[in-house]
Scaffold this active site. Sequence first.
Site, mmCIF file in Angstrom:
data_model
loop_
_atom_site.group_PDB
_atom_site.id
_atom_site.type_symbol
_atom_site.label_atom_id
_atom_site.label_comp_id
_atom_site.label_asym_id
_atom_site.label_seq_id
_atom_site.Cartn_x
_atom_site.Cartn_y
_atom_site.Cartn_z
ATOM 1 N N ARG A 167 0.873 -1.176 0.000
ATOM 2 C CA ARG A 167 0.000 0.000 0.000
ATOM 3 C C ARG A 167 0.907 1.222 0.000
ATOM 4 N NH1 ARG A 167 -3.388 -2.832 -1.405
ATOM 5 N NH2 ARG A 167 -5.464 -3.227 -0.545
ATOM 6 N N GLU A 186 -4.047 7.351 -3.946
ATOM 7 C CA GLU A 186 -4.543 6.869 -5.245
ATOM 8 C C GLU A 186 -5.915 7.474 -5.554
ATOM 9 O OE1 GLU A 186 -4.476 2.575 -5.300
ATOM 10 O OE2 GLU A 186 -2.373 2.530 -4.690
ATOM 11 N N HIS A 206 -1.696 0.485 -9.734
ATOM 12 C CA HIS A 206 -2.293 -0.519 -8.834
ATOM 13 C C HIS A 206 -2.919 -1.680 -9.635
ATOM 14 C CE1 HIS A 206 -4.007 -1.131 -4.552
ATOM 15 N NE2 HIS A 206 -3.777 -2.297 -5.141
HETATM 16 O O1 LIG Z 1 -4.426 -4.577 -3.654
HETATM 17 C C1 LIG Z 1 -4.953 -5.643 -3.721
HETATM 18 C C2 LIG Z 1 -5.429 -6.392 -2.577
HETATM 19 O O2 LIG Z 1 -5.300 -5.894 -1.444
HETATM 20 O O3 LIG Z 1 -5.974 -7.475 -2.769
#
Ligand SMILES: O=CC(=O)O
Length: 338
Positions: free
Chosen positions: A254, A283, A301
């Site tokens: 993240r 984001e 992402h």
């Molecule tokens: O970012 C993707 C997830 O957390 O599955």
Amino acid sequence: MASANDTRPRVLLLGTIEHAHSTWSSISSIADIITPSSTNRTAFIAESLAGAFDGCVVAYRSFDSFDVTGKVDDELVAALPPSLRFICHNGAGYDQVSIPACTARGLLVSNTPTAVDDATADTAVFLLLGALRNFAVGMASLRAGEWRGAAALPALGHDPQGKVLGILGMGGIGCNLARKAAMFGMRIRYHNRTRLEPGLERAIGVEYVNFDTLLAESDVLSLNLPLNPNTRHIISAPEFAKMKRGITVVNTARGAIIDEAALVDALDSGQVSSAGLDVYEEEPAVHPGLLSNPRVMLIPHMGTWTVETETKMEEWTISNVRMAIESGSLRSVVPEQR
Ligand SMILES: O=CC(=O)O
């Protein structure tokens, strides 16, 4: 007179099912599916308080439901119907859901561990190689019509063979990445809240080190830990200062695990020589200092963005919904609630 349908469980669907349609249909044969009509948080809260979701026992939620409900925090949880007992989140990372808020209301939350491991670790390998090899520089100059660059050639990259890969966060994705990186001849060290069993460490060929050693001795640092109040900005200016000069940093976890402004400074000063990023602090906004730096390989992402993995994640989440309906429990409760 009560109809047969009054006894059927009710499921609240937050977001959309994109792939696992037939599995989802099997839920609609045992439960009534309720979908909100609101399109923003204020309207959603009002709709819920007006009783539209009353009787729902379990909610399925996807990342994109954030656009309607916002974060599942104290305010949202307080507006959810008293009947609700389970939230099945489609995603490995569940920072959009406040676990303390859910726990306080007696709501159990599940996520999708393991389903994302291969795809996310593959993305980390791609970014690791791309950043080490300066491929982003070459890709940008090629698209600009300048072959390897009009003014100067891209700096030579580095081979992964023999380099130390430091993995911060050794859950399913970290372990998967370790196995893959070992195939590239990397030496793998890791730091995690809890140390792996010695047998597992040996099986995947990883060495446990403390946080500062990981920072000081890694050639590449990969972040593979969940975002929560303890890990937010765990990598900031003081941590960059402890790293080996010229390190490559990869983040598929993240964005807010890294203080993005501090990363930009570390890249500008040469302390960090390159980075590979799939995730960002705000984001879909990306820090301009990252966008303008050709030594940063950027993906919007897409760590789990494959047909197979997105399907697996939906299937996994639906299996939690089914378990909640049929046995009043969840297959993969988040660690904080175990
Ligand atoms: O970012 C993707 C997830 O957390 O599955």
